[in-house]
Design a protein around this motif. Structure first.
Motif, PDB file in Angstrom:
ATOM      1  N   VAL A  33      -1.154  11.742  -8.645  1.00  0.00           N
ATOM      2  CA  VAL A  33      -2.543  11.549  -9.065  1.00  0.00           C
ATOM      3  C   VAL A  33      -3.488  11.871  -7.905  1.00  0.00           C
ATOM      4  O   VAL A  33      -4.485  12.573  -8.079  1.00  0.00           O
ATOM      5  N   PHE A  34      -3.157  11.366  -6.705  1.00  0.00           N
ATOM      6  CA  PHE A  34      -3.993  11.656  -5.541  1.00  0.00           C
ATOM      7  C   PHE A  34      -3.990  13.148  -5.220  1.00  0.00           C
ATOM      8  O   PHE A  34      -5.031  13.722  -4.905  1.00  0.00           O
ATOM      9  N   ALA A  35      -2.839  13.774  -5.308  1.00  0.00           N
ATOM     10  CA  ALA A  35      -2.752  15.205  -5.018  1.00  0.00           C
ATOM     11  C   ALA A  35      -3.615  15.999  -5.982  1.00  0.00           C
ATOM     12  O   ALA A  35      -4.333  16.915  -5.585  1.00  0.00           O
TER      13      ALA A  35
ATOM     14  N   ALA B 174       0.833  -1.207   0.000  1.00  0.00           N
ATOM     15  CA  ALA B 174       0.000   0.000   0.000  1.00  0.00           C
ATOM     16  C   ALA B 174       0.869   1.258   0.000  1.00  0.00           C
ATOM     17  O   ALA B 174       0.576   2.220  -0.717  1.00  0.00           O
ATOM     18  N   ALA B 175       1.941   1.245   0.775  1.00  0.00           N
ATOM     19  CA  ALA B 175       2.854   2.391   0.810  1.00  0.00           C
ATOM     20  C   ALA B 175       3.516   2.594  -0.547  1.00  0.00           C
ATOM     21  O   ALA B 175       3.635   3.725  -1.033  1.00  0.00           O
ATOM     22  N   ASP B 176       3.940   1.496  -1.190  1.00  0.00           N
ATOM     23  CA  ASP B 176       4.532   1.588  -2.524  1.00  0.00           C
ATOM     24  C   ASP B 176       3.520   2.147  -3.528  1.00  0.00           C
ATOM     25  O   ASP B 176       3.841   2.979  -4.362  1.00  0.00           O
TER      26      ASP B 176
ATOM     27  N   LYS C 104       2.968   5.900  -2.934  1.00  0.00           N
ATOM     28  CA  LYS C 104       4.124   6.659  -3.418  1.00  0.00           C
ATOM     29  C   LYS C 104       4.099   6.751  -4.942  1.00  0.00           C
ATOM     30  O   LYS C 104       4.355   7.807  -5.510  1.00  0.00           O
ATOM     31  N   SER C 105       3.745   5.658  -5.601  1.00  0.00           N
ATOM     32  CA  SER C 105       3.712   5.636  -7.065  1.00  0.00           C
ATOM     33  C   SER C 105       2.659   6.573  -7.637  1.00  0.00           C
ATOM     34  O   SER C 105       2.842   7.160  -8.694  1.00  0.00           O
TER      35      SER C 105
END
Length: 83
Positions: A62-64, A52-54, A57-58
């Motif tokens: 997109v989330f921002a 989930a952390a990877d 980060k990837s």
């Protein structure tokens, strides 16, 4: 945690699959095999959190863009005009 070397023999097809799967996940074959063993021995929760952390980060940008914050928690500028 100290590391111990473990030598195994597998057929070429299995070795090729391990290399391809590790590459697709962006990790070494060693880490890929280690995670498979952890999953098999019940350490799935730890592996899930690492995955989930990877993933986060990837796809951070997109989330921002979608949710309007950058790494520091500030509102990001959206090009669609939504806020």
């Amino acid at each position: 945690m100290a590391k111990t070397q473990l030598n195994v023999r597998v057929d070429e097809g299995t070795a090729r699959a391990a290399r391809e799967r590790a590459l697709a996940r962006g990790m070494s074959v060693n880490r890929y095999i280690e995670e498979l063993v952890r999953q098999d021995t019940g350490e799935v929760g730890h592996t899930f959190v690492e995955a989930a952390a990877d993933f986060m980060k990837s796809y951070e940008n997109v989330f921002a863009e979608e949710f309007g914050t950058d790494r520091e928690g500030r509102r990001a500028h959206r090009s669609e005009g939504r806020h």
